[in-house]
Design an enzyme around this catalytic site. Sequence first.
Site, PDB file in Angstrom:
ATOM      1  N   GLY A  77      57.479  41.097  51.444  1.00 11.31           N
ATOM      2  CA  GLY A  77      58.892  41.346  51.773  1.00 11.31           C
ATOM      3  C   GLY A  77      59.726  41.342  50.507  1.00 11.31           C
TER       4      GLY A  77
ATOM      5  N   THR B  77      52.648  42.951  54.394  1.00 14.22           N
ATOM      6  CA  THR B  77      52.449  44.277  53.825  1.00 14.22           C
ATOM      7  C   THR B  77      51.097  44.160  53.139  1.00 14.22           C
ATOM      8  OG1 THR B  77      54.833  44.686  53.563  1.00 14.22           O
ATOM      9  CG2 THR B  77      53.419  45.775  51.966  1.00 14.22           C
TER      10      THR B  77
HETATM   11  N1  GLY Z   1      58.907  46.133  54.981  1.00 15.92           N
HETATM   12  C1  GLY Z   1      58.822  45.564  53.720  1.00 15.92           C
HETATM   13  C2  GLY Z   1      59.318  46.460  52.627  1.00 15.92           C
HETATM   14  O1  GLY Z   1      59.315  47.656  52.780  1.00 15.92           O
HETATM   15  O2  GLY Z   1      59.720  45.987  51.605  1.00 15.92           O
END
Ligand code: GLY
Length: 587
Positions: free
Chosen positions: A489, A396
């Site tokens: 994450g 992210t």
């Molecule tokens: N895909 C990672 C989150 O939204 O936490």
Amino acid sequence: MNSAHGKSAGLSRLRALVPAALLALVLAAGCAEPVPAPLPQVQAVHASEGALHAPHAVVSSANEISSRVGAEVLRDGGNAVDAAIAVGFALAVTHPAAGNIGGGGFMIIRTPDGESTAMDFREKAPLAAHPEMFLDEEGEYSADIRHRSHVSVGVPGTVAGFELAHERYGTGDWARLVEPAVELARDGFPVMPGLARSLAGVLSSMEPYPASIDAFSKDGEPYEEGDVWVQPDLAASLERIRDQGRDGFYQGETARLLVDEMERGDGLITLEDLERYEAVEREPIQGTFRGLEVVSMPPPSSGGTALVQMLNILEGYDLAGMGHGSAAHLHHLAEAMRIAYRDRATHLADSDFWDVPVERLTSKEYAEELRAEIDPEAAGVSSVDDVEVTAEAEQTTHYSVIDADGMAVSVTYTLEQSYGSRITVPGGGFLLNNEMGDFNARLGLTTEGGLIGTEPNLARPEQRMLSSMTPTIVARDGELFAVVGTPGGRTIINTVLQVVVNLGAFDMDPEAAVAAPRIHHQWLPDRISLERALEGEALVTALEALGHEVTFRGGQGTVHSAFIDASNGERIGVADPRGSDAAAAGY
Ligand code: GLY
């Protein structure tokens, strides 16, 4: 919050353009128009070089070019929301592992008068989604369907979110904010070392998708550091967004290309899904911790709720007295994490679909009850009879902005895994997310491997999948203090927690608070992971003696953050030293 709060005053725009001394002279002389002056230079400091101290405004992100784009928008009179939008589009070009137009995310905004709001542009499940959509023909759960297929793609939210933020709180011309990204994609930019490594690493997993190999390699060969990378299809998609706003993405050519790719790969997203997508403005989560006021993301992220819950628990302990990095400090952190991640797994989901008890979870009274569960001398036990959790991708990106007026923006957005589904929209040049993988796999399916089978976060038409993203803004004595957040994450919430605790309980300076080694516990698996910087026999022995299983890992998160020095108003940009191409830029 009233949208007028987001508009910069004329004087601030003047300040952005004219050095302070000259401005004083101009105003004192009663001149109606400022004397034109050269624009201040934008300065950048790479993550490895420490913090950037800037008199007016700062941006900190995973990529130096993108930070500079944001700082130039600020220098030219844009506000923090304008800069955040420009940085977000630029990262979609320069940091494709997570920067995106085909994904989604969250934005926290704090205005100069101290009001805060939250923008939710999380992806949604398509209308055809259902709780059993990750099962194969034999009725077995398939990790590939959930994470590596056209079905794993959620309806993207980024473009709608940026447009909503711009409409309500931006001041700059939309086209001017998208244009730097168009130019970066159309004319190319030099590939930085971290990007070169990342592109080389992802290439083999893109093999099933020729449009991805076309877009992300030189005829199948990885780009190398210093190569100029041109992305003409992405440039054309960005031009449509520049010229038509959200309609340039959710309708017309781009929408048709995206839906064609869905049909080619048996995906679920239709033109109707795209047209129906709306970003939402929400009330942020608010909490306090040792004199700090914390504002963060509400559901569908679990981030703000779990962050405030853990801060409330930890406020009851003398962490500073235990010593930073001591076994006692890490034990209490881990026990707060254990409890909050249990509650997260039990209660958190999209609050438009599920009644999430946010008020109770974030109350000081509940934290007091929870402290009674914590034994200072022994690790708790995470029962396998309770909720289990899934290992989650850690890719992210987060960026932080503070403008000359003290408006702050904290953005975390994502494609879910690094490069998302790896599926590039042919002719569109952008990657699609695999965010549907953040829904639970199937009702009742819990495994030792960590799948979660609770009901709230199951895939349903138009529900948003649960997130851990925790874009956060911190004030002290009512004044803006820090803008923080991170990728990672499920580790995201714990990383932000530790930076806030370092600031509030240990009184660390911004650089030290970000650089300090971190830990992670997420209820199940029942173990603490420690960054390798904490490796050392005495600490491990002490934690094991308390009953913890201890593992080690590389860097946890990258907190590209921004701060204000209350003593002189200086902006401080900190790009996390764990981020290879990251930089803070400002003026
Ligand atoms: N895909 C990672 C989150 O939204 O936490």
